[in-house]
Design an enzyme around this catalytic site. Structure first.
Site, PDB file in Angstrom:
ATOM      1  N   PRO A  36       0.827  -1.218   0.000  1.00  0.00           N
ATOM      2  CA  PRO A  36       0.000   0.000   0.000  1.00  0.00           C
ATOM      3  C   PRO A  36       0.853   1.258   0.000  1.00  0.00           C
ATOM      4  CG  PRO A  36       0.172  -0.866   2.222  1.00  0.00           C
ATOM      5  CD  PRO A  36       0.933  -1.824   1.334  1.00  0.00           C
TER       6      PRO A  36
ATOM      7  N   ARG B 282      -1.076  16.350  -9.318  1.00  0.00           N
ATOM      8  CA  ARG B 282      -2.269  15.500  -9.497  1.00  0.00           C
ATOM      9  C   ARG B 282      -3.444  16.221 -10.190  1.00  0.00           C
ATOM     10  NH1 ARG B 282      -5.026  12.647  -6.340  1.00  0.00           N
ATOM     11  NH2 ARG B 282      -4.930  10.749  -7.575  1.00  0.00           N
TER      12      ARG B 282
ATOM     13  N   CYS C  28       3.621  28.937 -16.223  1.00  0.00           N
ATOM     14  CA  CYS C  28       3.117  29.445 -17.502  1.00  0.00           C
ATOM     15  C   CYS C  28       2.416  28.351 -18.300  1.00  0.00           C
ATOM     16  CB  CYS C  28       4.266  30.032 -18.308  1.00  0.00           C
ATOM     17  SG  CYS C  28       5.238  31.134 -17.303  1.00  0.00           S
TER      18      CYS C  28
ATOM     19  N   ARG D 165      -0.845   4.946  -1.086  1.00  0.00           N
ATOM     20  CA  ARG D 165      -1.793   6.029  -0.811  1.00  0.00           C
ATOM     21  C   ARG D 165      -2.530   5.839   0.531  1.00  0.00           C
ATOM     22  NH1 ARG D 165      -4.237   8.693  -5.255  1.00  0.00           N
ATOM     23  NH2 ARG D 165      -3.651   6.850  -6.443  1.00  0.00           N
TER      24      ARG D 165
HETATM   25  N1  LLP Z   1       2.641  -1.601  -6.137  1.00  0.00           N
HETATM   26  C1  LLP Z   1       2.862  -1.320  -7.431  1.00  0.00           C
HETATM   27  C2  LLP Z   1       3.537  -2.321  -8.284  1.00  0.00           C
HETATM   28  C3  LLP Z   1       2.466  -0.084  -7.963  1.00  0.00           C
HETATM   29  O1  LLP Z   1       2.686   0.191  -9.251  1.00  0.00           O
HETATM   30  C4  LLP Z   1       1.820   0.859  -7.116  1.00  0.00           C
HETATM   31  C5  LLP Z   1       1.394   2.168  -7.646  1.00  0.00           C
HETATM   32  C6  LLP Z   1       1.625   0.525  -5.751  1.00  0.00           C
HETATM   33  C7  LLP Z   1       2.046  -0.715  -5.306  1.00  0.00           C
HETATM   34  C8  LLP Z   1       0.984   1.463  -4.766  1.00  0.00           C
HETATM   35  O2  LLP Z   1      -0.307   1.794  -5.121  1.00  0.00           O
HETATM   36  P1  LLP Z   1      -1.243   2.593  -4.076  1.00  0.00           P
HETATM   37  O3  LLP Z   1      -1.470   1.714  -2.879  1.00  0.00           O
HETATM   38  O4  LLP Z   1      -0.552   3.832  -3.689  1.00  0.00           O
HETATM   39  O5  LLP Z   1      -2.488   2.847  -4.842  1.00  0.00           O
HETATM   40  N2  LLP Z   1       0.426   8.833  -9.507  1.00  0.00           N
HETATM   41  C9  LLP Z   1      -0.886   8.235  -9.373  1.00  0.00           C
HETATM   42  C10 LLP Z   1      -0.830   6.842  -8.767  1.00  0.00           C
HETATM   43  C11 LLP Z   1       0.072   5.899  -9.535  1.00  0.00           C
HETATM   44  C12 LLP Z   1       0.177   4.554  -8.872  1.00  0.00           C
HETATM   45  C13 LLP Z   1       1.260   3.758  -9.490  1.00  0.00           C
HETATM   46  N3  LLP Z   1       1.479   2.487  -8.872  1.00  0.00           N
HETATM   47  C14 LLP Z   1      -1.784   9.158  -8.550  1.00  0.00           C
HETATM   48  O6  LLP Z   1      -1.329  10.232  -8.137  1.00  0.00           O
HETATM   49  O7  LLP Z   1      -2.952   8.844  -8.343  1.00  0.00           O
END
Ligand code: LLP
Length: 403
Positions: A271, A309, A340, A273
């Site tokens: 995890p 974001r 800009c 986020r």
């Molecule tokens: N594991 C892998 C292989 C991943 O690619 C990711 C996120 C995670 C874990 C963690 O995911 P989470 O639990 O945070 O959802 N920049 C985008 C999010 C991109 C996520 C990429 N991979 C945003 O700001 O929403």
């Protein structure tokens, strides 16, 4: 969120935000250690019957102080680059709790991961596995790998952060994965220890996870391999607004427990986020306010380079005043940055508490993919990061991308 108003003033963990803002260069990220700890413990509690290895996804927040604190709480790390691996090691996270993911790892990244003996390298192509075997042979090692399955599951999230569908670049489709399991038997310097998946991010429904568990069960059965680990990835969504849908992790944990009993594997989660998303704010000063047509533009000293974001995903992050006026301004109000580009805009309101130039506002819930997505665009310095821990204020200016 770790923020609350006392009277008209905004506080983070009992410290007045305005006081911190006056003493530091804006914009800056402000995190609550307490909230990070609470989130990590809440996550672990949901899965206590499963006893998983939780590998915090460093791409969501790579602040070394935060990684260090998470490490102390028992977290491992999910890394996707040499830089992230080095930061996780600097934060004293045990390599045996580190998984290395990513679709295009380079020779030197693989070499470092193998040398440091990370728990798993999650491979995403046959070529990558062959390269790991070759490097491991030279280093006289047997490296444990996971194979990332593309389960062809729609995570029902934003298309830009969905990763588990047939047409995505991630993982191996089940037929290719099974073929690879067979053909790799002669590769003596890798051991297939795990299946890994990650179907997307900001997922708010359990159904896609359930489909993924079923897809993995099928693979385990067909491959006839006894995997040590199943890495279920991350993706758990958070509430950016009160009315946003909340993922039922309790319900998912019951499914995972059942899955674990059936498969007899150690479970890994990644995890990001969920652990840090609602623990951070971006504090910014109002540079100017002007009226164009029938709209007030509130121009902040934070821009899309500091927080991407909204520009990238049209993500909505509430903006609140650091000192809330009882009066309100009515009319179209748009908060924008100084860059800009017209996409350098954060949020629009129909009314807002009265604000003046020189005052501070907070962009909320930016703890995940906030600072890590920032850049030096327009040759601006990177925003520093401040952590509140037990009443202490710790400023961690970033050095790497500073100009
Ligand atoms: N594991 C892998 C292989 C991943 O690619 C990711 C996120 C995670 C874990 C963690 O995911 P989470 O639990 O945070 O959802 N920049 C985008 C999010 C991109 C996520 C990429 N991979 C945003 O700001 O929403």
């Amino acid at each position: 969120m770790s923020l609350n108003y006392k009277g008209q003033n905004l506080f983070i963990d009992n410290i007045q935000v305005k006081g911190i803002a006056r003493k530091n260069v804006t914009p800056f990220y402000l995190y609550s250690y307490k909230k990070i700890k609470d989130n990590f413990e809440t996550f672990c509690n949901y899965f206590k019957n499963v006893n998983p290895l939780v590998c915090f996804s460093v791409k969501s927040n790579s602040n070394v102080s935060i990684l260090t604190e998470l490490g102390k709480l028992g977290s491992g790390a999910d890394v996707v680059s040499e830089g992230e691996l080095l930061k996780a090691l600097k934060a004293k996270i045990n390599p045996k709790k580190i998984v290395f993911s990513g679709v295009g790892k380079t020779d030197s990244e693989l070499r470092l991961a193998i040398k440091k003996r990370v728990l798993l390298i999650n491979v995403e192509s046959e070529s990558e596995a062959l390269l790991i075997n070759k490097i491991s042979k030279k280093m006289n090692r047997v490296t444990s790998i996971g194979i990332r399955l593309n389960p062809n599951v729609d995570a029902k999230t934003l298309s830009k952060i969905s990763t588990g569908k047939l047409d995505s670049k991630f993982g191996l489709l089940s037929t290719n994965l099974l073929k690879f399991c067979k053909s790799s038997r002669y590769l003596k310097n890798i051991k297939i220890s795990a299946i890994s998946v990650h179907i997307g991010s900001q997922i708010t429904s359990v159904a896609p996870y359930k489909r993924t568990l079923n897809a993995i069960k099928k693979i385990i059965k067909l491959s006839k391999i006894n995997f040590d680990y199943i890495d279920l990835g991350g993706g758990f969504g958070i509430q950016y607004k009160k009315k946003d849908k909340k993922i039922d992790i309790k319900n998912y944990s019951v499914l995972v427990r059942k899955f674990q009993k059936e498969t007899n594997c150690k479970i890994i989660f990644e995890p990001g986020r969920y652990i840090v998303g609602n623990t951070g704010s971006l504090i910014s000063k109002i540079v100017f306010i002007k009226k164009n047509g029938n709209k007030y533009f509130v121009i902040l000293d934070a821009g899309m380079n500091d927080f991407m974001r909204p520009a990238l995903y049209n993500a909505k992050h509430e903006i609140i005043s650091v000192s809330k006026s009882k009066k309100r301004i009515n009319g179209n109000i748009e908060f924008v940055g100084p860059i800009c580009e017209s996409t350098d805009t954060f949020l629009k309101y129909k009314n807002f508490p009265f604000i003046k130039e020189g005052e501070y506002v907070t962009i909320t819930n930016v703890g995940a993919y906030g600072s890590t997505l920032s850049s030096n665009y327009n040759t601006r310095p990177l925003a520093s990061e401040i952590i509140i821990k037990k009443g202490n204020i710790k400023n961690n200016s970033k050095k790497t991308k500073d100009c």
